[in-house]
Design a protein around this motif. Sequence first.
Motif, PDB file in Angstrom:
ATOM      1  N   ILE A 136       0.819  -1.206   0.000  1.00  0.00           N
ATOM      2  CA  ILE A 136       0.000   0.000   0.000  1.00  0.00           C
ATOM      3  C   ILE A 136       0.855   1.259   0.000  1.00  0.00           C
ATOM      4  O   ILE A 136       0.569   2.226  -0.723  1.00  0.00           O
ATOM      5  CB  ILE A 136      -0.958  -0.005   1.203  1.00  0.00           C
ATOM      6  CG1 ILE A 136      -1.748  -1.314   1.244  1.00  0.00           C
ATOM      7  CG2 ILE A 136      -1.899   1.187   1.135  1.00  0.00           C
ATOM      8  CD1 ILE A 136      -2.550  -1.586  -0.001  1.00  0.00           C
ATOM      9  N   ALA A 137       1.920   1.263   0.816  1.00  0.00           N
ATOM     10  CA  ALA A 137       2.762   2.462   0.910  1.00  0.00           C
ATOM     11  C   ALA A 137       3.350   2.877  -0.437  1.00  0.00           C
ATOM     12  O   ALA A 137       3.328   4.072  -0.776  1.00  0.00           O
ATOM     13  CB  ALA A 137       3.872   2.237   1.937  1.00  0.00           C
ATOM     14  N   SER A 174       1.185   7.792  -5.945  1.00  0.00           N
ATOM     15  CA  SER A 174       0.024   8.655  -6.122  1.00  0.00           C
ATOM     16  C   SER A 174       0.352  10.090  -5.724  1.00  0.00           C
ATOM     17  O   SER A 174      -0.018  11.039  -6.440  1.00  0.00           O
ATOM     18  CB  SER A 174      -1.139   8.121  -5.277  1.00  0.00           C
ATOM     19  OG  SER A 174      -2.263   8.959  -5.389  1.00  0.00           O
ATOM     20  N   LYS A 175       1.049  10.284  -4.618  1.00  0.00           N
ATOM     21  CA  LYS A 175       1.428  11.630  -4.196  1.00  0.00           C
ATOM     22  C   LYS A 175       2.369  12.272  -5.207  1.00  0.00           C
ATOM     23  O   LYS A 175       2.260  13.468  -5.515  1.00  0.00           O
ATOM     24  CB  LYS A 175       2.092  11.579  -2.822  1.00  0.00           C
ATOM     25  CG  LYS A 175       1.131  11.257  -1.686  1.00  0.00           C
ATOM     26  CD  LYS A 175       1.851  11.216  -0.348  1.00  0.00           C
ATOM     27  CE  LYS A 175       0.882  10.878   0.789  1.00  0.00           C
ATOM     28  NZ  LYS A 175       1.592  10.801   2.093  1.00  0.00           N
ATOM     29  N   ASN A 177       0.707   4.709  -2.390  1.00  0.00           N
ATOM     30  CA  ASN A 177       0.521   6.069  -1.882  1.00  0.00           C
ATOM     31  C   ASN A 177       1.659   6.988  -2.313  1.00  0.00           C
ATOM     32  O   ASN A 177       1.435   8.156  -2.652  1.00  0.00           O
ATOM     33  CB  ASN A 177       0.412   6.042  -0.359  1.00  0.00           C
ATOM     34  CG  ASN A 177      -0.865   5.365   0.120  1.00  0.00           C
ATOM     35  OD1 ASN A 177      -1.869   5.373  -0.592  1.00  0.00           O
ATOM     36  ND2 ASN A 177      -0.835   4.787   1.301  1.00  0.00           N
ATOM     37  N   GLN A 178       2.886   6.459  -2.286  1.00  0.00           N
ATOM     38  CA  GLN A 178       4.027   7.270  -2.716  1.00  0.00           C
ATOM     39  C   GLN A 178       3.884   7.710  -4.169  1.00  0.00           C
ATOM     40  O   GLN A 178       4.041   8.895  -4.488  1.00  0.00           O
ATOM     41  CB  GLN A 178       5.332   6.461  -2.544  1.00  0.00           C
ATOM     42  CG  GLN A 178       5.816   6.359  -1.103  1.00  0.00           C
ATOM     43  CD  GLN A 178       7.107   5.576  -1.022  1.00  0.00           C
ATOM     44  OE1 GLN A 178       7.184   4.419  -1.415  1.00  0.00           O
ATOM     45  NE2 GLN A 178       8.140   6.202  -0.502  1.00  0.00           N
TER      46      GLN A 178
END
Length: 411
Positions: free
Chosen positions: A158-159, A165-166, A162-163
Amino acid sequence: MTLYFSAIALLVGAILYLLSLSLLNWVEDELNRRTLVQMAPSAISAFQAGAQSPLAIGTTIQAFNDLKELPPSFEAAKKLPVGFIDEVHDVFTQDMFIYRTQYQQNNQLVPLVLMMNGEQVELSHGEWNNISLFIISVTLLLFVLFGFAITKVTRRLIAPINQLSKQLNQSQGHVTFSVSADATLEFSELARSLNHYEAQIQQLIRQEQAFSRYASHELRTPLTIIQGASRLLQHPKDEAFSTRQRKRIDKAASDMQHTINALLSLVKHEKGINGNTLRQLTAKEIEQVMADLQPLADTKALSIKLTMNASPQISPSSAVFRMLLINLLSNAINASDGGEILIHVNEDSLEVIDKGRGVAASEKTPSGHGLGLEIVEALCQRYQWRFSLVDAEKGCIATLHFNPLIIQPNR
């Protein structure tokens, strides 16, 4: 995501707890039922040998071969069918395991009832509490381990999402995508692919910007010539001067028409209109471009020579090919100080060879060798051609490779 998996873990733990207790209870009852069945032959043998009812078997089982001998508190056992074997609740003063059967003696069927006090053979409430506490402890331990596994999975799966995506949301212009070192290999490959496509997008943007600048320049130049010549024609001059200005206007209008035709041809190609039509490249078409650029070459005492080794089939229209060749020849003329420029046409390529200054070490890529060659690179990609620019012993060789551009898959 963590809450979701935590809820699943709690549900699984509760199910395991209930299943474990139910299984232990079933196993306990099944062992007691089998014990009664196994004791029945011993009781029958004892009664046939003359034993009297009730018969004590061990410390927990009583056998009756006469229903009249049953104590008043166990009268309900008389109503049980032959073959019944189970634990009876809420009927007697205590929970009892009862096995109702019969055997044959002196040619008569004799009833047989085996009774076992359930409270004496079953686990006590304290023992059940200890077992429940043990199961709960194991479930909690599994929950902690499962939570740790979820945390690791979240960090690795997941991390990185998120990375990335940011980085996508915060990117302004060029950005380099990256994930943490402990991310799975697939996310590292995804980051590399994103960087690859980002580089391709930036290259396309640069090419489109260069193409726009080039098209603007190519249209603005003849417009400037037309405007200047028109203003000069407004003043009375001799006939020779007026003729020269009209020729300048005619030449500028012709150049503008060629540029517009090339742009329209590109639009048709990208829309798929006549995109697969092949035509033959002729020497006359190349010689026309050579004639248009010969005045520029004369300023540097340059001669342009053509060698037609073949007449290849190509897809770009005459206007687009003219734009390509003009850029190659203009670059060769600008890079030369005299001598000759050679054009070699083969079945699968066209080469423009000059004897000029060559490609500087910092300009090994086509996009770094002037705006014109950047346009050539962009046009070649539109038609799946390949463009190369390399140093020769003296000068450089610019080559249009007509074979379709082969795109290597990502590894």
